[in-house]
Design an enzyme around this catalytic site. Structure first.
Site, PDB file in Angstrom:
ATOM      1  N   SER A  80      57.919-122.899  -9.064  1.00  0.00           N
ATOM      2  CA  SER A  80      59.383-122.807  -8.951  1.00  0.00           C
ATOM      3  C   SER A  80      59.867-124.041  -8.200  1.00  0.00           C
ATOM      4  CB  SER A  80      59.737-121.543  -8.150  1.00  0.00           C
ATOM      5  OG  SER A  80      61.079-121.580  -7.723  1.00  0.00           O
ATOM      6  N   TYR A 134      58.498-115.701  -0.653  1.00  0.00           N
ATOM      7  CA  TYR A 134      58.570-116.141  -2.051  1.00  0.00           C
ATOM      8  C   TYR A 134      58.391-117.662  -2.124  1.00  0.00           C
ATOM      9  CZ  TYR A 134      60.039-117.115  -6.773  1.00  0.00           C
ATOM     10  OH  TYR A 134      60.049-117.573  -8.062  1.00  0.00           O
TER      11      TYR A 134
HETATM   12  N1  LIG Z   1      63.751-116.236 -13.149  1.00  0.00           N
HETATM   13  C1  LIG Z   1      63.792-117.243 -12.281  1.00  0.00           C
HETATM   14  O1  LIG Z   1      64.889-117.629 -11.811  1.00  0.00           O
HETATM   15  C2  LIG Z   1      62.540-117.949 -11.894  1.00  0.00           C
HETATM   16  C3  LIG Z   1      62.651-119.262 -11.389  1.00  0.00           C
HETATM   17  C4  LIG Z   1      61.495-119.937 -11.009  1.00  0.00           C
HETATM   18  C5  LIG Z   1      60.257-119.334 -11.138  1.00  0.00           C
HETATM   19  N2  LIG Z   1      60.174-118.059 -11.633  1.00  0.00           N
HETATM   20  C6  LIG Z   1      58.832-117.458 -11.714  1.00  0.00           C
HETATM   21  O2  LIG Z   1      58.508-117.250 -13.072  1.00  0.00           O
HETATM   22  C7  LIG Z   1      57.652-116.114 -13.194  1.00  0.00           C
HETATM   23  C8  LIG Z   1      58.263-115.170 -14.239  1.00  0.00           C
HETATM   24  O3  LIG Z   1      59.532-114.775 -13.772  1.00  0.00           O
HETATM   25  P1  LIG Z   1      60.598-114.064 -14.723  1.00  0.00           P
HETATM   26  O4  LIG Z   1      61.894-114.657 -14.395  1.00  0.00           O
HETATM   27  O5  LIG Z   1      60.122-114.034 -16.099  1.00  0.00           O
HETATM   28  O6  LIG Z   1      60.542-112.614 -14.058  1.00  0.00           O
HETATM   29  P2  LIG Z   1      60.701-111.158 -14.732  1.00  0.00           P
HETATM   30  O7  LIG Z   1      61.655-111.208 -15.865  1.00  0.00           O
HETATM   31  O8  LIG Z   1      60.951-110.243 -13.585  1.00  0.00           O
HETATM   32  O9  LIG Z   1      59.237-110.892 -15.346  1.00  0.00           O
HETATM   33  C9  LIG Z   1      58.142-110.680 -14.510  1.00  0.00           C
HETATM   34  C10 LIG Z   1      56.954-110.251 -15.347  1.00  0.00           C
HETATM   35  O10 LIG Z   1      55.870-109.940 -14.469  1.00  0.00           O
HETATM   36  C11 LIG Z   1      55.368-108.632 -14.792  1.00  0.00           C
HETATM   37  N3  LIG Z   1      54.826-108.002 -13.600  1.00  0.00           N
HETATM   38  C12 LIG Z   1      55.485-107.715 -12.457  1.00  0.00           C
HETATM   39  N4  LIG Z   1      54.669-107.090 -11.594  1.00  0.00           N
HETATM   40  C13 LIG Z   1      53.466-106.992 -12.209  1.00  0.00           C
HETATM   41  C14 LIG Z   1      52.221-106.418 -11.849  1.00  0.00           C
HETATM   42  N5  LIG Z   1      52.039-105.812 -10.667  1.00  0.00           N
HETATM   43  N6  LIG Z   1      51.186-106.502 -12.728  1.00  0.00           N
HETATM   44  C15 LIG Z   1      51.359-107.090 -13.943  1.00  0.00           C
HETATM   45  N7  LIG Z   1      52.516-107.631 -14.339  1.00  0.00           N
HETATM   46  C16 LIG Z   1      53.561-107.574 -13.481  1.00  0.00           C
HETATM   47  C17 LIG Z   1      56.588-107.906 -15.349  1.00  0.00           C
HETATM   48  O11 LIG Z   1      56.249-106.825 -16.196  1.00  0.00           O
HETATM   49  P3  LIG Z   1      56.120-105.287 -15.726  1.00  0.00           P
HETATM   50  O12 LIG Z   1      57.266-104.989 -14.814  1.00  0.00           O
HETATM   51  O13 LIG Z   1      56.154-104.550 -17.021  1.00  0.00           O
HETATM   52  O14 LIG Z   1      54.797-105.194 -15.056  1.00  0.00           O
HETATM   53  C18 LIG Z   1      57.230-109.005 -16.171  1.00  0.00           C
HETATM   54  O15 LIG Z   1      56.588-109.105 -17.421  1.00  0.00           O
HETATM   55  C19 LIG Z   1      57.535-115.506 -11.809  1.00  0.00           C
HETATM   56  O16 LIG Z   1      56.329-115.937 -11.227  1.00  0.00           O
HETATM   57  C20 LIG Z   1      58.713-116.093 -11.055  1.00  0.00           C
HETATM   58  O17 LIG Z   1      58.450-116.212  -9.689  1.00  0.00           O
HETATM   59  C21 LIG Z   1      61.275-117.365 -12.016  1.00  0.00           C
END
Ligand SMILES: NC(=O)c1ccc[n+]([C@@H]2O[C@H](COP(=O)([O-])OP(=O)(O)OC[C@H]3O[C@@H](n4cnc5c(N)ncnc54)[C@H](OP(=O)(O)O)[C@@H]3O)[C@@H](O)[C@H]2O)c1
Length: 294
Positions: A144, A157
């Site tokens: 990130s 985080y």
């Molecule tokens: N969105 C942003 O603004 C942003 C920016 C920078 C970086 N990121 C990073 O990008 C990555 C993906 O983020 P996103 O925005 O796609 O988030 P998201 O929409 O909340 O998706 C998170 C994913 O992780 C899975 N997950 C959560 N807890 C889990 C567990 N205990 N075991 C297995 N799977 C699990 C969730 O599925 P289930 O709930 O079905 O398990 C979901 O598929 C993260 O690492 C986040 O920190 C996000």
């Protein structure tokens, strides 16, 4: 699988039920790879797999909770039982927490460390040796822009993403000339459920920063990985944010981020139960004097 059958290369996406992970799985499937979708929610995984199959791709689903100790072993068992090996690992499972570190629930904070750091590390270290032996494939880790600075009121985080970037960039260097790539993707805010579940969408910093679409981030991540990039920073605003973090001294940056990530109703870090603004944040009060006068 029958004895003598060849194992097939697959792209394994952990955190594939929605958001950036789901979008990367779709891009990888369009590239012709069988994709293995991993997350907790069976229903959401099945829907994500249907989307991929309807677009002509091949998808498998593995419901696993990576807060459980045996999840990585369960994934390896699934792959071998289905005649697959992990050619590319995408670590996209992760969550954020906004609030004071002394106020947020301890178990949720330790869970964040477990998922964002321990699970990502275990999967990477379990699967990389096979990739190196085969001299192909690699790992895409979701970092990130938060990995470029400490982040008051999202302390763990930001720290977890600092780990992800440092670990991934070091591995990239170690594995040069092995045929294996480790790529860290460092987006700014992306329009996914993450913003709501982490609480980030309620604070000024995330309201002012432009948001990217998950599909755009996925395309950049996949192309960057395929071309052997160490670090992918999707979008101009993320690049400018990182430049700002490098140029502005910490003495200015940390209070600024703290102010932009704090809410006026946040409980005071001193534990008084009052809001920060009516307690230690009140004009003329330092944390120390207020704590002593309680
Ligand atoms: N969105 C942003 O603004 C942003 C920016 C920078 C970086 N990121 C990073 O990008 C990555 C993906 O983020 P996103 O925005 O796609 O988030 P998201 O929409 O909340 O998706 C998170 C994913 O992780 C899975 N997950 C959560 N807890 C889990 C567990 N205990 N075991 C297995 N799977 C699990 C969730 O599925 P289930 O709930 O079905 O398990 C979901 O598929 C993260 O690492 C986040 O920190 C996000």
């Amino acid at each position: 699988m029958r004895p003598g059958d060849q194992l097939r290369p697959a792209v394994v996406v952990v955190g594939a039920s929605r958001g950036i992970g789901k979008a990367i799985a779709e891009v990888a499937a369009r590239d012709g790879a069988p994709v293995v979708l991993v997350a907790r929610s069976e229903v959401a995984l099945a829907a994500a797999a249907d989307d991929i199959r309807n677009a002509g791709g091949e998808a498998f689903t593995v419901p696993l909770d990576f807060l459980a100790d045996d999840a990585a072993l369960g994934l390896e068992d699934f792959l071998s039982a289905n005649g697959l090996f992990c050619d590319v690992l995408v670590n996209s499972a992760g969550y954020g927490l906004r609030g004071g570190a002394t106020v947020l629930p301890l178990d949720e904070q330790l869970g964040l460390v477990d998922l964002n750091i321990r699970a990502l590390t275990e999967l990477t270290l379990r699967l990389l040796p096979g990739m190196v032996a085969r001299r192909r494939g690699g790992v895409i880790n979701l970092g990130s822009v938060a990995s470029f600075t400490p982040g008051p009121y999202m302390a763990l985080y930001y720290a977890s993403k600092g780990f992800v970037r440092s670990f991934s960039e070091a591995l990239h260097q170690e594995l040069r000339h092995t045929g294996v790539t480790v790529t860290c993707v460092a987006p700014g805010p992306v329009s996914t459920e993450f913003l709501a579940t982490s609480g980030a969408n309620r604070v000024a910093l995330f309201k002012i920063l432009p948001k990217l679409e998950a599909g755009y981030v996925a395309e950049k991540a996949w192309r960057g990985f395929k071309t052997g990039r160490r670090l992918v920073i999707p979008g101009l605003s993320a690049k400018l944010t990182i430049l700002l973090a490098a140029l502005v001294p910490s003495a200015i940056m940390l209070p600024l981020i703290g102010r932009l990530q704090r809410r006026s109703k946040d409980p005071c870090p001193c534990g008084s139960g009052k809001s920060f603004t009516s307690c230690c944040g009140a004009r003329g009060n330092s944390l120390g004097t207020t704590t002593q006068s309680r």
